[in-house]
Design a protein around this motif. Structure first.
Motif, mmCIF file in Angstrom:
data_model
loop_
_atom_site.group_PDB
_atom_site.id
_atom_site.type_symbol
_atom_site.label_atom_id
_atom_site.label_comp_id
_atom_site.label_asym_id
_atom_site.label_seq_id
_atom_site.Cartn_x
_atom_site.Cartn_y
_atom_site.Cartn_z
ATOM 1 N N LEU A 171 0.834 -1.204 0.000
ATOM 2 C CA LEU A 171 0.000 0.000 0.000
ATOM 3 C C LEU A 171 0.873 1.260 0.000
ATOM 4 C CD1 LEU A 171 -2.869 1.203 0.136
ATOM 5 C CD2 LEU A 171 -2.654 1.157 2.640
ATOM 6 N N ALA A 172 1.967 1.221 0.756
ATOM 7 C CA ALA A 172 2.866 2.374 0.807
ATOM 8 C C ALA A 172 3.504 2.626 -0.553
ATOM 9 C CB ALA A 172 3.947 2.161 1.861
ATOM 10 N N THR A 173 3.864 1.570 -1.264
ATOM 11 C CA THR A 173 4.438 1.725 -2.596
ATOM 12 C C THR A 173 3.422 2.347 -3.545
ATOM 13 O OG1 THR A 173 5.851 -0.202 -2.249
ATOM 14 C CG2 THR A 173 5.516 0.506 -4.523
ATOM 15 N N GLN A 174 2.195 1.854 -3.494
ATOM 16 C CA GLN A 174 1.140 2.410 -4.339
ATOM 17 C C GLN A 174 0.867 3.867 -3.977
ATOM 18 O OE1 GLN A 174 -2.617 0.383 -4.029
ATOM 19 N NE2 GLN A 174 -3.646 1.763 -5.451
ATOM 20 N N ALA A 175 0.832 4.168 -2.675
ATOM 21 C CA ALA A 175 0.568 5.536 -2.231
ATOM 22 C C ALA A 175 1.662 6.483 -2.699
ATOM 23 C CB ALA A 175 0.452 5.578 -0.708
ATOM 24 N N ASN A 176 2.905 6.037 -2.631
ATOM 25 C CA ASN A 176 4.011 6.898 -3.065
ATOM 26 C C ASN A 176 3.893 7.218 -4.550
ATOM 27 O OD1 ASN A 176 6.728 8.082 -2.254
ATOM 28 N ND2 ASN A 176 7.284 6.874 -4.044
ATOM 29 N N ASN A 177 3.553 6.231 -5.357
ATOM 30 C CA ASN A 177 3.395 6.436 -6.792
ATOM 31 C C ASN A 177 2.247 7.408 -7.074
ATOM 32 O OD1 ASN A 177 4.131 5.753 -9.539
ATOM 33 N ND2 ASN A 177 2.228 4.576 -9.653
ATOM 34 N N THR A 178 1.161 7.264 -6.331
ATOM 35 C CA THR A 178 -0.001 8.127 -6.519
ATOM 36 C C THR A 178 0.297 9.556 -6.094
ATOM 37 O OG1 THR A 178 -1.515 6.263 -6.174
ATOM 38 C CG2 THR A 178 -2.430 8.473 -5.909
ATOM 39 N N VAL A 179 0.953 9.712 -4.953
ATOM 40 C CA VAL A 179 1.275 11.047 -4.459
ATOM 41 C C VAL A 179 2.203 11.779 -5.415
ATOM 42 C CG1 VAL A 179 2.507 12.306 -2.643
ATOM 43 C CG2 VAL A 179 0.835 10.563 -2.023
ATOM 44 N N LEU A 180 3.203 11.087 -5.938
ATOM 45 C CA LEU A 180 4.102 11.714 -6.902
ATOM 46 C C LEU A 180 3.329 12.170 -8.138
ATOM 47 C CD1 LEU A 180 6.875 12.530 -7.921
ATOM 48 C CD2 LEU A 180 7.211 10.170 -8.717
ATOM 49 N N ASP A 181 2.402 11.344 -8.590
ATOM 50 C CA ASP A 181 1.584 11.723 -9.738
ATOM 51 C C ASP A 181 0.757 12.959 -9.434
ATOM 52 O OD1 ASP A 181 0.196 11.330 -12.321
ATOM 53 O OD2 ASP A 181 -1.506 10.801 -11.054
ATOM 54 N N HIS A 182 0.187 13.030 -8.243
ATOM 55 C CA HIS A 182 -0.659 14.169 -7.899
ATOM 56 C C HIS A 182 0.164 15.448 -7.740
ATOM 57 C CE1 HIS A 182 -4.124 11.423 -6.342
ATOM 58 N NE2 HIS A 182 -3.901 11.318 -7.630
ATOM 59 N N ILE A 183 1.367 15.326 -7.195
ATOM 60 C CA ILE A 183 2.261 16.478 -7.127
ATOM 61 C C ILE A 183 2.544 16.998 -8.539
ATOM 62 C CG2 ILE A 183 4.666 17.136 -6.704
ATOM 63 C CD1 ILE A 183 4.576 15.518 -4.154
ATOM 64 N N THR A 184 2.835 16.080 -9.429
ATOM 65 C CA THR A 184 3.133 16.455 -10.815
ATOM 66 C C THR A 184 1.944 17.145 -11.467
ATOM 67 O OG1 THR A 184 4.647 14.574 -11.014
ATOM 68 C CG2 THR A 184 3.866 15.577 -13.060
ATOM 69 N N GLN A 185 0.743 16.632 -11.204
ATOM 70 C CA GLN A 185 -0.453 17.245 -11.797
ATOM 71 C C GLN A 185 -0.673 18.658 -11.264
ATOM 72 O OE1 GLN A 185 -2.029 15.891 -14.352
ATOM 73 N NE2 GLN A 185 -0.548 14.221 -14.165
ATOM 74 N N MET A 186 -0.445 18.875 -9.976
ATOM 75 C CA MET A 186 -0.590 20.228 -9.423
ATOM 76 C C MET A 186 0.421 21.174 -10.067
ATOM 77 S SD MET A 186 -3.151 19.859 -7.552
ATOM 78 C CE MET A 186 -3.807 18.243 -8.006
ATOM 79 N N GLU A 187 1.643 20.705 -10.241
ATOM 80 C CA GLU A 187 2.667 21.545 -10.868
ATOM 81 C C GLU A 187 2.338 21.821 -12.329
ATOM 82 O OE1 GLU A 187 6.394 20.069 -8.055
ATOM 83 O OE2 GLU A 187 6.103 19.174 -10.034
ATOM 84 N N GLU A 237 -4.891 8.102 -14.898
ATOM 85 C CA GLU A 237 -4.023 7.038 -14.395
ATOM 86 C C GLU A 237 -2.620 7.573 -14.123
ATOM 87 O OE1 GLU A 237 -4.738 3.967 -13.674
ATOM 88 O OE2 GLU A 237 -6.758 3.734 -14.536
ATOM 89 N N PRO A 238 -2.013 7.183 -13.001
ATOM 90 C CA PRO A 238 -0.614 7.553 -12.755
ATOM 91 C C PRO A 238 0.286 6.799 -13.711
ATOM 92 C CG PRO A 238 -1.372 6.030 -11.075
ATOM 93 C CD PRO A 238 -2.575 6.406 -11.888
ATOM 94 N N PRO A 239 1.535 7.238 -13.878
ATOM 95 C CA PRO A 239 2.463 6.535 -14.760
ATOM 96 C C PRO A 239 2.623 5.081 -14.341
ATOM 97 C CG PRO A 239 3.354 8.656 -14.099
ATOM 98 C CD PRO A 239 2.132 8.420 -13.266
#
Length: 272
Positions: A171-187, A237-239
């Motif tokens: 779950l932590a691995t999935q969360a990290n991937n999702t959070v990075l994607d969301h940071i990128t989308q905000m930027e 979808e995240p990368p």
């Protein structure tokens, strides 16, 4: 106008609105309670490996994140004034629907009760964005979500590196991937003010412990489910994640599952 929901910390000026954002203090996903250290120290045995209080807290925080960020994604689709803001909204909805599916899948396996509502702090962020309109909504959404996501990397990484529980690490691995994607989308919205991003955690909430405390469901209360809308099929979808990491890579781990099928991922996309 000053939001009535605030936490002492770094102040963020967005247009004419001052939003004093929450201070993230423990393993979290966008909004956090000050968890009793005694509870965090409690460890129980599961077929997926030892489960610490920090592990339980993390699973609850994943659920809490979706309970306010998924609605923010819906607001972005309705109120966003640019294509990039709407795209960010799609990613919030899809990413948290997938994370929520994983959290709801593993929680009963680990004996964890999940909340059905965001914390008062998180509801405050959501209320602030619900009241905003036009470009003001766009800029506030980008900044608030960039700040809250940007502060959680180390917490997710710590859980991923130290948890001896297979399901929690996945779950932590999935969360990290999702959070990075969301940071990128905000930027990608072009509306993040990097000069005003909080640089340091400096203080604690002033509204009392209940301000960031999860409200657990009453007995028999139906579970709130965050579903990916059919209209977003193929969107948000995240990368693609890297290949899965070994399940026994936590330091000192002896937590390989003892029953057949225990290494399988929760019902979510394959993650590293």
């Amino acid at each position: 106008m000053r939001s009535r929901y605030f936490v002492t910390g770094t102040s963020l000026l967005i247009g004419s609105v001052v939003v004093t954002l929450g201070v993230i203090m423990s393993p979290v996903l966008t909004g956090v309670q000050q968890t009793n250290q005694t509870n965090l120290a409690k460890t129980s045995s599961t077929q997926y490996g030892p489960l610490t209080g920090a592990d339980r807290d993390f699973v609850v925080k994943v659920r809490l994140a979706g309970l306010w960020e998924y609605p923010v994604g819906e607001l972005a689709l309705k109120k966003g004034t640019t294509a990039a803001v709407k795209t960010a909204g799609e990613h919030l909805i899809v990413g948290h629907a997938q994370l929520d599916d994983s959290a709801r899948d593993i929680a009963p396996k680990l004996g964890i009760t999940l909340p059905n509502k965001p914390t008062p702090q998180q509801q405050g962020f959501l209320d602030t964005l619900t009241a905003a309109t036009g470009k003001n909504f766009d800029s506030q959404m980008a900044q608030i979500l960039r700040i809250t996501h940007g502060q959680i990397f180390s917490s997710i990484a710590k859980i991923r590196a130290t948890s001896k529980n297979t399901l929690v690490r996945q779950l932590a691995t999935q969360a990290n991937n999702t959070v990075l994607d969301h940071i990128t989308q905000m930027e990608n919205t072009g509306m993040v003010d990097y000069e005003r991003l909080p640089a340091q955690i400096t203080s604690t909430p002033t509204q009392g412990p209940n301000f960031t405390k999860p409200v657990m469901p009453k007995p028999g209360e139906p579970m709130v489910v965050l579903k990916k809308p059919a209209s977003l099929e193929g969107k948000g979808e995240p990368p693609t994640a890297s290949p899965p990491a070994p399940v026994d890579d936590a330091p000192g781990s002896s937590a390989s599952p003892t029953t057949p099928g225990a290494t399988s991922s929760p019902s979510a996309p394959t993650v590293p």
